[in-house]
Design a protein around this motif. Structure first.
Motif, short mmCIF file in Angstrom:
data_model
loop_
_atom_site.label_atom_id
_atom_site.label_comp_id
_atom_site.label_asym_id
_atom_site.label_seq_id
_atom_site.Cartn_x
_atom_site.Cartn_y
_atom_site.Cartn_z
N ILE A 162 0.84 -1.20 0.00
CA ILE A 162 0.00 0.00 0.00
C ILE A 162 0.88 1.25 0.00
O ILE A 162 0.62 2.21 -0.72
CB ILE A 162 -0.94 0.00 1.23
CG1 ILE A 162 -1.95 -1.13 1.12
CG2 ILE A 162 -1.66 1.35 1.36
CD1 ILE A 162 -2.81 -1.31 2.36
N GLY A 163 1.93 1.24 0.82
CA GLY A 163 2.85 2.37 0.86
C GLY A 163 3.53 2.61 -0.47
O GLY A 163 3.72 3.76 -0.90
N THR A 164 3.90 1.53 -1.17
CA THR A 164 4.55 1.65 -2.48
C THR A 164 3.60 2.28 -3.49
O THR A 164 3.99 3.18 -4.25
CB THR A 164 5.00 0.27 -2.98
OG1 THR A 164 5.93 -0.28 -2.04
CG2 THR A 164 5.66 0.38 -4.34
N ILE A 165 2.34 1.83 -3.49
CA ILE A 165 1.37 2.40 -4.42
C ILE A 165 1.09 3.86 -4.07
O ILE A 165 1.01 4.73 -4.96
CB ILE A 165 0.06 1.57 -4.39
CG1 ILE A 165 0.33 0.19 -5.00
CG2 ILE A 165 -1.06 2.28 -5.14
CD1 ILE A 165 -0.83 -0.77 -4.87
N GLY A 166 0.96 4.15 -2.77
CA GLY A 166 0.77 5.54 -2.35
C GLY A 166 1.92 6.43 -2.76
O GLY A 166 1.73 7.56 -3.22
N ALA A 167 3.16 5.91 -2.64
CA ALA A 167 4.34 6.68 -3.04
C ALA A 167 4.32 6.95 -4.54
O ALA A 167 4.65 8.05 -5.00
CB ALA A 167 5.61 5.93 -2.65
N GLY A 168 3.93 5.94 -5.32
CA GLY A 168 3.84 6.13 -6.76
C GLY A 168 2.82 7.19 -7.13
O GLY A 168 3.05 8.04 -8.00
N ASN A 169 1.66 7.15 -6.46
CA ASN A 169 0.63 8.16 -6.69
C ASN A 169 1.13 9.56 -6.34
O ASN A 169 0.87 10.54 -7.04
CB ASN A 169 -0.63 7.84 -5.86
CG ASN A 169 -1.33 6.59 -6.33
OD1 ASN A 169 -1.06 6.08 -7.41
ND2 ASN A 169 -2.22 6.07 -5.51
N ALA A 170 1.84 9.65 -5.21
CA ALA A 170 2.36 10.94 -4.76
C ALA A 170 3.40 11.48 -5.74
O ALA A 170 3.42 12.67 -6.06
CB ALA A 170 2.97 10.81 -3.37
N ALA A 171 4.28 10.59 -6.24
CA ALA A 171 5.30 11.02 -7.20
C ALA A 171 4.65 11.54 -8.48
O ALA A 171 5.09 12.56 -9.05
CB ALA A 171 6.24 9.86 -7.51
N THR A 172 3.60 10.86 -8.92
CA THR A 172 2.89 11.32 -10.12
C THR A 172 2.26 12.69 -9.90
O THR A 172 2.36 13.59 -10.76
CB THR A 172 1.80 10.30 -10.51
OG1 THR A 172 2.42 9.05 -10.80
CG2 THR A 172 1.02 10.77 -11.73
N SER A 173 1.62 12.88 -8.75
CA SER A 173 0.99 14.16 -8.44
C SER A 173 2.01 15.29 -8.36
O SER A 173 1.80 16.40 -8.87
CB SER A 173 0.22 14.07 -7.12
OG SER A 173 -0.82 13.13 -7.19
N LEU A 174 3.16 15.00 -7.71
CA LEU A 174 4.21 16.01 -7.61
C LEU A 174 4.81 16.34 -8.98
O LEU A 174 5.11 17.50 -9.27
CB LEU A 174 5.30 15.53 -6.66
CG LEU A 174 5.02 15.65 -5.16
CD1 LEU A 174 6.13 15.00 -4.36
CD2 LEU A 174 4.84 17.09 -4.75
N SER A 175 4.98 15.32 -9.81
CA SER A 175 5.52 15.55 -11.15
C SER A 175 4.63 16.48 -11.95
O SER A 175 5.11 17.39 -12.64
CB SER A 175 5.69 14.21 -11.89
OG SER A 175 6.65 13.39 -11.26
N LYS A 176 3.31 16.27 -11.85
CA LYS A 176 2.37 17.14 -12.56
C LYS A 176 2.40 18.55 -11.98
O LYS A 176 2.35 19.54 -12.73
CB LYS A 176 0.96 16.56 -12.46
CG LYS A 176 0.76 15.28 -13.25
CD LYS A 176 -0.66 14.75 -13.09
CE LYS A 176 -0.86 13.47 -13.92
NZ LYS A 176 -2.23 12.92 -13.72
N MET A 177 2.49 18.65 -10.67
CA MET A 177 2.49 19.94 -10.00
C MET A 177 3.74 20.76 -10.39
O MET A 177 3.66 21.97 -10.61
CB MET A 177 2.46 19.73 -8.50
CG MET A 177 2.39 20.99 -7.67
SD MET A 177 2.30 20.58 -5.90
CE MET A 177 2.25 22.23 -5.20
#
Length: 207
Positions: A19-34
């Motif tokens: 779950i943490g790995t998937i959450g980290a991937g989601n966060a990285a994607t959001s930060l990349s877009k930001m």
């Protein structure tokens, strides 16, 4: 029977890490877009640590850090604390705001820097809690984030006081934000209340 962190098996920890790995991937994607640039995260290291040991893991009680504190509620309740060393926090605000990095030895943060770091806390927390929600089907709502810059011992005292009467342990997630050759260590402390952990594990089908 009441829940104890000692009841967690290697299977439980593997699932929480996933779950943490998937959450980290989601966060990285959001930060990349930001930021309009590629931001990666390494695979998170998930530990169950006693409060008294967390300070040592993160560099000692006197280490100056930035903390972003949120609570979450809904089907499960608890606290999230994102902790960054001051230099990393300064570098990240420079990325977020498109500025040259200010002196990381200065512990004062402007209002716009604080807002940027609170938004960072929002993004990372939403990504992680969103991963838990997707896995479990549970409704989880984060609160407004709160910023603090202080010694690590003082930052950690808030969740320790709040949850210390029911547990002496927390789920501790350590990961790096990676921007090219730059790596920023972040510590993510998730403290569901004791009634929430059995609900999470039951929803995951591993109880």
């Amino acid at each position: 029977m009441s829940f104890s962190f000692d009841n967690l098996s290697s299977l439980h920890l593997d699932i929480l890490k996933e779950i943490g790995t998937i959450g980290a991937g989601n966060a990285a994607t959001s930060l990349s877009k930001m930021l309009d640039r590629r931001i990666d995260m390494n695979v998170p290291e998930v530990k169950i640590a006693e409060f008294k040991d967390v300070e040592d893991i993160m560099g000692g009680a006197e280490t100056p850090v930035v903390g972003i504190y949120l609570e979450f509620s809904g089907d499960i309740c608890g606290t999230v604390l994102l902790v960054l060393d001051v230099i990393s926090a300064k570098h990240i605000t420079a990325l977020l705001l498109g500025n040259a990095c200010s002196d990381g030895l200065k512990r004062d943060f402007s209002e716009i820097e604080i807002s940027a770091l609170e938004e960072l806390g929002n993004i990372l927390t939403a990504a992680y809690l969103g991963a838990i929600s997707s896995f479990t089907g549970l409704t989880i709502k984060p609160s407004v984030p709160y910023f603090a810059c202080d010694m690590l011992g003082a930052i950690l005292s808030v969740p320790m006081i709040k949850f210390g009467q029911t547990s002496d342990k927390a789920m501790f997630i350590e990961t790096d934000l990676i921007n090219g050759t730059e790596r920023f260590r972040s510590h993510f402390i998730v403290i569901p209340d004791m009634e929430s952990f059995p609900l999470i594990l039951k929803a995951l089908g591993v109880v």
